[in-house]
Write an enzyme that holds these catalytic residues in place. Structure first.
Site, PDB file in Angstrom:
ATOM      1  N   TYR A   1      -2.316 -17.434 -20.619  1.00  0.00           N
ATOM      2  CA  TYR A   1      -1.314 -18.136 -21.444  1.00  0.00           C
ATOM      3  C   TYR A   1      -1.114 -17.553 -22.835  1.00  0.00           C
ATOM      4  CZ  TYR A   1      -0.914 -21.655 -17.805  1.00  0.00           C
ATOM      5  OH  TYR A   1      -0.682 -22.282 -16.613  1.00  0.00           O
TER       6      TYR A   1
ATOM      7  N   ASN B   1       0.651 -30.393 -14.007  1.00  0.00           N
ATOM      8  CA  ASN B   1       1.802 -30.470 -13.101  1.00  0.00           C
ATOM      9  C   ASN B   1       1.954 -31.902 -12.599  1.00  0.00           C
ATOM     10  OD1 ASN B   1       2.569 -27.777 -13.171  1.00  0.00           O
ATOM     11  ND2 ASN B   1       1.454 -27.223 -11.317  1.00  0.00           N
TER      12      ASN B   1
ATOM     13  N   HIS C   1      -1.136 -23.701 -23.760  1.00  0.00           N
ATOM     14  CA  HIS C   1      -2.270 -22.897 -23.290  1.00  0.00           C
ATOM     15  C   HIS C   1      -3.437 -23.817 -22.927  1.00  0.00           C
ATOM     16  CE1 HIS C   1      -5.227 -19.953 -22.790  1.00  0.00           C
ATOM     17  NE2 HIS C   1      -5.597 -19.746 -24.029  1.00  0.00           N
TER      18      HIS C   1
ATOM     19  N   HIS D   1       7.872 -21.513 -14.746  1.00  0.00           N
ATOM     20  CA  HIS D   1       8.240 -22.683 -15.562  1.00  0.00           C
ATOM     21  C   HIS D   1       9.329 -22.339 -16.583  1.00  0.00           C
ATOM     22  CE1 HIS D   1       4.831 -25.234 -14.179  1.00  0.00           C
ATOM     23  NE2 HIS D   1       4.242 -24.084 -14.020  1.00  0.00           N
TER      24      HIS D   1
HETATM   25 FE1  HDD Z   1       0.576 -21.957 -15.375  1.00  0.00          FE
HETATM   26  C1  HDD Z   1       3.152 -21.767 -17.562  1.00  0.00           C
HETATM   27  C2  HDD Z   1       0.916 -25.378 -15.250  1.00  0.00           C
HETATM   28  C3  HDD Z   1      -1.771 -22.099 -12.874  1.00  0.00           C
HETATM   29  C4  HDD Z   1      -0.032 -18.685 -15.778  1.00  0.00           C
HETATM   30  N1  HDD Z   1       1.809 -23.306 -16.225  1.00  0.00           N
HETATM   31  C5  HDD Z   1       2.802 -23.030 -17.108  1.00  0.00           C
HETATM   32  C6  HDD Z   1       3.443 -24.241 -17.516  1.00  0.00           C
HETATM   33  C7  HDD Z   1       2.806 -25.262 -16.872  1.00  0.00           C
HETATM   34  C8  HDD Z   1       1.773 -24.662 -16.060  1.00  0.00           C
HETATM   35  C9  HDD Z   1       3.138 -26.730 -16.963  1.00  0.00           C
HETATM   36  C10 HDD Z   1       4.616 -24.351 -18.464  1.00  0.00           C
HETATM   37  C11 HDD Z   1       4.172 -24.570 -19.879  1.00  0.00           C
HETATM   38  C12 HDD Z   1       5.376 -24.697 -20.765  1.00  0.00           C
HETATM   39  O1  HDD Z   1       6.095 -25.696 -20.617  1.00  0.00           O
HETATM   40  O2  HDD Z   1       5.603 -23.797 -21.565  1.00  0.00           O
HETATM   41  N2  HDD Z   1      -0.212 -23.430 -14.233  1.00  0.00           N
HETATM   42  C13 HDD Z   1      -0.012 -24.773 -14.406  1.00  0.00           C
HETATM   43  C14 HDD Z   1      -0.928 -25.508 -13.562  1.00  0.00           C
HETATM   44  C15 HDD Z   1      -1.679 -24.579 -12.893  1.00  0.00           C
HETATM   45  C16 HDD Z   1      -1.230 -23.274 -13.324  1.00  0.00           C
HETATM   46  C17 HDD Z   1      -1.016 -27.011 -13.490  1.00  0.00           C
HETATM   47  C18 HDD Z   1      -2.773 -24.787 -11.906  1.00  0.00           C
HETATM   48  C19 HDD Z   1      -3.548 -25.796 -11.898  1.00  0.00           C
HETATM   49  N3  HDD Z   1      -0.640 -20.632 -14.464  1.00  0.00           N
HETATM   50  C20 HDD Z   1      -1.570 -20.893 -13.491  1.00  0.00           C
HETATM   51  C21 HDD Z   1      -2.333 -19.696 -13.213  1.00  0.00           C
HETATM   52  C22 HDD Z   1      -1.860 -18.723 -14.054  1.00  0.00           C
HETATM   53  C23 HDD Z   1      -0.791 -19.333 -14.822  1.00  0.00           C
HETATM   54  C24 HDD Z   1      -3.462 -19.586 -12.209  1.00  0.00           C
HETATM   55  C25 HDD Z   1      -2.286 -17.298 -14.224  1.00  0.00           C
HETATM   56  C26 HDD Z   1      -3.434 -16.816 -13.951  1.00  0.00           C
HETATM   57  N4  HDD Z   1       1.475 -20.478 -16.417  1.00  0.00           N
HETATM   58  C27 HDD Z   1       1.015 -19.204 -16.465  1.00  0.00           C
HETATM   59  C28 HDD Z   1       1.789 -18.334 -17.428  1.00  0.00           C
HETATM   60  C29 HDD Z   1       2.805 -19.351 -18.030  1.00  0.00           C
HETATM   61  C30 HDD Z   1       2.497 -20.621 -17.279  1.00  0.00           C
HETATM   62  C31 HDD Z   1       2.331 -17.075 -16.891  1.00  0.00           C
HETATM   63  C32 HDD Z   1       4.272 -18.963 -18.045  1.00  0.00           C
HETATM   64  C33 HDD Z   1       4.789 -19.328 -19.395  1.00  0.00           C
HETATM   65  C34 HDD Z   1       3.616 -19.680 -20.162  1.00  0.00           C
HETATM   66  O3  HDD Z   1       2.506 -19.573 -19.389  1.00  0.00           O
HETATM   67  O4  HDD Z   1       3.592 -19.995 -21.326  1.00  0.00           O
HETATM   68  O5  HDD Z   1       0.949 -17.818 -18.383  1.00  0.00           O
END
Ligand code: HDD
Length: 710
Positions: A362, A148, A339, A75
């Site tokens: 997160y 999402n 988060h 993202h």
């Molecule tokens: Fe995630 C970012 C949505 C599964 C780990 N995720 C992130 C963002 C969104 C989502 C919208 C961007 C937030 C922003 O604008 O800063 N993610 C989802 C959805 C998931 C999902 C809807 C499943 C239903 N994500 C998911 C899993 C993991 C992560 C299973 C890890 C185990 N996601 C992250 C992250 C991010 C992230 C690496 C990257 C930047 C952040 O968190 O702040 O931690």
């Protein structure tokens, strides 16, 4: 604390206290020393070496060298906006969450939309899921709904997330391709992970290429819990429904938009908010009980499943309005830290194993991105509810905590800060029973990977199905490994026979007899009896899954290209542009060159856009007004025909004023064919027909009835 009747917005006030305005100020160093020359470094003589003592140069370069922070691991590409949320009626029956009680209360929010796979500077128009993350600044602290635009996910367990992301990101050896899933590592992974089949169907559908961020749905994906004052729990799925309805683009159009304006979604969001066309979504809830959950043919803890709206209707309970652009992209959009673990009393998690893993990820990721455990102190992330605890120090601490006692319990600080429970407030987890033994494994109730993928496909209109077939054919056609193509066809055999037959034909391959051995090998590691016999689904089709079925017919915020030149007839122009503007659409004049044109009636009209700076793909519809001289000039421009043919190919409405036949006859449009999207001015009701066509927007039938090159 929420936005009061006096219109005061506590979040805005909090952020405004950090605004820096350079108007009518002297330039200074970061230490506040006035700078009188920002052009030249300090040298030993005008042609001599620069002196190390030049603290002004050193500070400036030092700061510049460190301006970048790591982009989000996923993202990374995103756009944000401020707004408000307001509930329609109290939801106290289901939840004690304060911001869902009072219909007169507006809660400030910050929303960040994103693509998933691409880097920070990548195109907005990639085929991908879109992030839809909402930060509510509630009176009880921050609540983040990090969702999402697709209601299911690729995988069921967070353990697979790093692998999924490695597979979809550019390939490890050559860092290609950027912001695209059409490459071998992605399809290798998903062909071995049949649980991804449902989400892949969504991603290959028109949901993967939304027209704008304003016209896509959002979903919390997981099943969450709502807890009321009596500590009663209901399950909930969160939805965001755009009031303009859903809109998407054609894939050929998406690829061209990426070239003409890779900021297409970001610009659209920004410009519409600046113009006062505030994007709106209604918050929808699917609320259901444990008993209902126990009787569904699928497991509500499995994030690869939806709950069809026919089973649990979506109740519309409130409205989100985005009404303010950020002042500074980095400070706000880039530093925003969402988060799913930021929850408030009244909203809780379930044991969905994907959600549980997210709860760690997160906060952890903010450390490498924002560099400090104190990221919650950044203005965009600060709670408007007061924050008091004994967490102290760390990099870049802003708050200055008074007193000696930084531990609990204490007497030296008068026992403060107190336990909120003593006052009957405070977050107390719902006492869900957990009695089972530890196991590293997966529930067999998660093993039906295809029933809902088929449900999704069955629910699409014919043109939408064709788009899915083309998307699979494109993506699988782009990969190098024929083995992987065949293996994925194996997965499609489980979804729909017509789909797999057509994709196989486009790939020049036979339809396989079933799942590939490798797919079965890995699936059996989670479910020994794989493939299982699925339970009979409750429904075979759901209209809510199709964009076409659910579309809202409106001309609001549509951009209409008006092709003009010297000699354009003002009356013909006004006849169309006035009603368009009255209906909330934006007509834009495009001429062979920028500057101005003189109409037939002698009026000089400013022209900001030419064929050189614009493309048909950036517009929703087009019109050519009458005017002999203008038509002659437009006839001399090859770009006129490129513009019209491309509009036609992308199934958009086109209108032609009286006397434009000489142009029309040189296009691929056949005047004799019946097409509600081509309006030739001759009849009384031409104007109405055009307005209606703009509202209906795409005549997808052209894709099969009259294919044209453009
Ligand atoms: Fe995630 C970012 C949505 C599964 C780990 N995720 C992130 C963002 C969104 C989502 C919208 C961007 C937030 C922003 O604008 O800063 N993610 C989802 C959805 C998931 C999902 C809807 C499943 C239903 N994500 C998911 C899993 C993991 C992560 C299973 C890890 C185990 N996601 C992250 C992250 C991010 C992230 C690496 C990257 C930047 C952040 O968190 O702040 O931690």
């Amino acid at each position: 604390m929420a936005i009061g009747k006096d219109g005061r917005n506590p979040k805005k006030e909090q952020m405004d206290s950090h605004l820096v305005n350079n108007n009518m100020t002297n330039m200074t160093t970061n230490q506040g020393v006035n700078v009188h020359n920002n052009n030249n470094s300090l040298k030993a003589g005008k042609r001599g070496p620069t002196l190390l003592e030049d603290f002004i140069l050193r500070e400036k370069i030092f700061h510049f060298d460190h301006e970048r922070i790591p982009e989000r691991i996923v993202h990374a590409r995103g756009s944000g906006a401020h707004g408000v949320f307001q509930v329609y009626e109290s939801l106290e029956k289901y939840t004690k969450a304060d911001f869902l009680q009072d219909p007169t209360k507006e809660t400030p929010v910050f929303v960040r939309f994103s693509t998933v796979a691409g880097s920070k500077g990548s195109t907005d128009m990639a085929r991908d899921a879109r992030g839809f993350a909402v930060k509510f600044y509630t009176d009880e602290g921050i609540y983040d709904l990090v969702g999402n635009n697709i209601p299911v996910f690729f995988i069921q367990d967070a353990m697979n997330f790093p692998d999924l992301v490695h597979a979809v990101k550019p390939e490890a050896d050559n860092e290609m391709p950027q912001a695209a899933s059409a490459h071998d590592t992605f399809w290798d992974f998903v062909s071995l992970m049949p649980e991804s089949a449902h989400m892949i169907m969504w991603a290959m559908s028109d949901r993967g290429i939304p027209k704008s961020l304003r016209t896509m749905e959002g979903f919390g994906v997981h099943t969450f819990r709502l807890i009321n004052k009596n500590n009663e729990s209901h399950f909930v799925k969160f939805h965001w429904k755009p009031t303009l309805g859903m809109q998407s683009v054609a894939w050929n159009e998406a690829q061209k938009i990426s070239g003409f304006d890779s900021d297409y979604h970001r610009r659209d969001l920004w410009e519409n908010i600046e113009a006062g066309n505030f994007p709106e979504w209604e918050l929808g809830l699917q609320i259901f009980t444990q008993e209902q959950a126990d009787n569904f043919s699928f497991d509500v803890l499995d994030p690869t499943k939806i709950i069809p709206e026919e089973l649990v209707p979506v109740q519309l309970v409130g409205k989100l309005t985005l009404n303010r652009n950020p002042d500074n992209f980095f400070a706000e959009t880039e530093q925003a830290a969402f988060h799913p673990g930021h929850i408030v009393p009244g909203i809780e998690f379930t044991s969905d194993p994907l959600l549980q893993g997210r709860l760690f990820s997160y906060t952890d990721t903010q450390l490498s991105r924002l560099g400090s455990t104190n990221f919650h102190e950044l203005p965009i992330n600060r709670s408007t509810a007061p924050v008091h605890n004994n967490q102290r120090d760390g990099h870049m601490r802003h708050d200055i905590a008074k007193g000696k006692a930084n531990y609990f319990p204490n007497t030296l600080g008068g026992g403060c800060p107190f336990h909120a429970m003593i006052q009957g407030k405070g977050f107390d987890s719902y006492p869900e029973e957990t009695t089972e033994s530890k196991v590293r494994g997966r529930s067999d109730s998660f093993a039906d990977h295809f029933t809902q993928a088929t449900l999704f496909y069955n629910s699409q209109t014919e043109p939408e199905k064709e788009h899915i077939i083309s998307a699979f054919s494109f993506e699988l056609g782009k990969i190098n490994s024929v083995e992987i193509r065949k293996r994925y066809l194996g997965i499609l055999t489980q979804v729909d026979q017509d789909l797999v037959t057509k994709v196989a034909k486009n790939l020049g391959l036979e339809v396989p007899s079933g799942l590939a051995e490798e797919t079965l090998f890995y699936a059996k590691q989670n479910h020994a009896d794989y493939p299982i016999t699925p339970k009979k689904p409750e429904i075979e089709k759901s209209e809510a899954l199709s964009i076409e079925h659910k579309k809202v017919e409106t001309i609001k915020t549509r951009k209409i290209a008006i092709l003009v030149a010297d000699g354009t007839c003002q009356d013909s122009l006004d006849k169309i542009t006035n009603p368009l503007e009255e209906g909330g659409a934006t007509p834009v004049l495009i001429a062979p060159n920028v500057g101005s044109i003189t109409t037939k009636q002698g009026n000089v009209l400013p022209i900001e856009h030419s064929f050189l700076t614009e493309s048909s793909v950036l517009y929703d519809a087009m019109f050519i007004p009458s005017g002999e001289k203008a038509i002659e000039l437009l006839n001399q421009e090859p770009d006129t025909f490129q513009f019209i043919n491309e509009m036609y190919r992308h199934c958009k409405p086109l209108a032609f004023g009286i006397g434009t036949d000489t142009i029309l006859d040189r296009t691929y449009i056949n005047k004799q064919e019946k097409d509600w999207g081509v309006v030739i001015e001759s009849k009384e009701n031409s104007l109405d027909m055009f307005l209606k066509a703009v509202a209906r927007h795409r005549n997808w039938a052209r894709e099969t009835s009259r294919k044209v090159p453009a």
